[in-house]
Enzyme design. Sequence first.
Site, mmCIF file in Angstrom:
data_model
loop_
_atom_site.group_PDB
_atom_site.id
_atom_site.type_symbol
_atom_site.label_atom_id
_atom_site.label_comp_id
_atom_site.label_asym_id
_atom_site.label_seq_id
_atom_site.Cartn_x
_atom_site.Cartn_y
_atom_site.Cartn_z
ATOM 1 C CD GLU A 84 -3.227 -0.866 0.340
ATOM 2 O OE1 GLU A 84 -3.002 0.328 -0.212
ATOM 3 O OE2 GLU A 84 -3.527 -1.765 -0.884
ATOM 4 C CB SER A 343 -29.355 -27.042 52.716
ATOM 5 O OG SER A 343 -30.952 -27.617 53.307
#
Length: 771
Positions: A84, A343
Amino acid sequence: MRFVKRRYNKVLLNAFYAVAGSFLLFLLLNWILPLPDRIEYSTIITDDKGEVIHAFLTHDQQWRMKTELGEISPLLRKTIVEKEDKYFYYHLGINPFAVCRAFGRNILLHRRTSGASTITMQVARALEPKQRTYWSKIREMFRALQLEWKYSKTEILQIYLNVVPYGGNIQGVKSASILYFKKNPDHLSLAEITALSIIPNRPSSLVIGRNNDLIVQQRNKWLQRWAREKVFTEKEIADALAEPLTATRGTVPSLVPQLAQKLKKRGGPIVHSTVQLNTQLKLEKLIKDYSRTLALKNIRNAAVIVLDNQTHRVVSYVGSADFHDSADGGQVNGAAAIRQPGSTLKPLLYGLCIDEGLLTPKRMITDVPINYDGYAPENYDRRFNGYVTMEYALGHSLNIPAVKSLKALGKDRLIRKLTECDFRQVDRDRKKLGLSMILGGCGATLEELTGLYSIFANEGKYIRPRYAQDDSSGKEVKVLSPAATFMINETLSKVNRPDFPLNWESTVHLPKIAWKTGTSYGRRDAWSIGYNKRYTVGIWVGNFSGLGIPELSGANVATPLLFTVFNTIDYDDDASWFSKPRDCDVRMVCSETGLPPADFCTHLVTDYFIPLVSTAKKCDNREEVFVSADEKMAYCRICLPPAGYKKKWYTVIPPEMKEYYDANHITYQSIPPHNPMCERVFREGAPVVTSPANGSEYLINRKDPEPLLLRCRVSNDVSKVFWYINDKFYKSGEAGSREFFVPDEGPVKISCTDDKGRNRNVWIRVRYVNL
């Protein structure tokens, strides 16, 4: 000469003014036109190794996953720059030579033949898309200068890799890498990087999976060009040219969905979870298969959390049996749902009682009917056991000893500890909670309970579980002493318990663990939470609809799954168990009370205790009584005759146990009635009125009034009681007998007096209504 010199200086000065003016103008425009660099990224969730396991679309429905700096490999960096903008590291965002070249060609040929966009300019275009005009190009150049002013070259390259388009709704190299190649960007090959690098130039015509041959053709052109320019080695080029392109667009991973939703709320583009993916996938399949077997009983869902006790990281998080099962609410997060814990809070309660010196494992508690201001709890099997040790009460999950222990400890202390352990619903409801909270009368989540149980693997310290690798709350709270923790561990690791699975296959190669079960009221929730040195595992089984199922219980449904999970994650582990800490010691105690023995104690057992904390009170369950020669009358020292008596030892039986023995026809030795001629006034041991309940309001049908029960508990030396209603004598009866009366409307005072003159009063309110 002077003229030339002055002219030269003037040119330099004008140049300086021009540069300074341009710079000031740039700063002014930079302030007036700030850089639009706020980028919304897709939230991605990774596992503990950094692999993407879940991702979310942005608000504009784009896959825009952020590429971290560490994921930009040298190969990726080099390839993109060469493709690029090979002068990327040498310009200030604008390449003037490329601009001049492109402008000249466009003028001469009257059409655009080549561009001059640098990587920085491409970033500017992506951040602020405009139609491609000369004015847009000038604006683009200005934005490029702004980018170079604000960011480093590495950061600009990172932004480029995050916003570059790849067709459709895919933006950024990470999104493309995952969707096309199912890997992170730092794992891409040269051929794959090159293929991706050419797509942004023609994203609509170069679509991976549809135009692969054309993409390979364009890819190879660039590879051959780099071969001529010797950008890469011959071997690298040859390998890249030979690599086929078979990729197609796939789907973004959507694993651990409930945890991903939870972690998304943290914010940020990337959340590195602590999940171990292999373990997670194994448990998801295991739980899905297990839930299918329970579907025959109309039990359709389960949730599991696995916590590493050394790192405090959550390594597995399964919120439901099948996330995609919409019929049974699969998308509900069962691990975070507030439910009744049954419990499961009892181990913490008993640990706190040990630290308060109230209990030790062998300390006796009475498991008999009780009534606290109208609250009369029952055991799971609706039976009573009389005297039980603390370890038996915990191992068999008896309710009444737990309620009595909470009454002795004080519920506020338990609430405070739960709040310190991040129980949010308990904290919100603290003013409304009562003694029933120890039996599940409060709200808790599987997340909270699993974190709570990890304290037993960490010497009583609560360390907040970590769901993400960057969690840094650092919260650490001392909940229990190491000694109390050790005693609970020893109790919960015993296998001679009613909640041990009947299916022996689930215990083959099982590592040693401690665990506790729980079943909520109405059998809506089944819990089983276990731990060893390595892991704490929390299990919830039930229905998201809250439907109660008769077969649903922690022991029968949740514990087999717990054992199977431990077999999966810690198979046949023979690691050492928890050792006795320094603050814990061993002593001999009376087997009948669990207290240090007195001279009359003959049956002794060993028990753990905490020196200077556990009670040093000696056993007092025997009483020496003066009785007549025929043992039909008892004397106190005031009425003791000069002769004709003897001393005899009697077991001290509390009123509640005397009532229990009488109700169950258990024989015991009563103390003879006291000398009726004695004038001594007894003050201790007054009757305890169990019915009616003190302070209660009773509604009675006016048309068909039902009588109220009069009942009390008395000491072992009482044989007769006398009842008074509103200070008027009503009836007498034997100790333990039941009497009935129909009260008047309004406040009613009820008095019970035993045959030693000891009295107890209770007050109730009566209202007659038409039913």
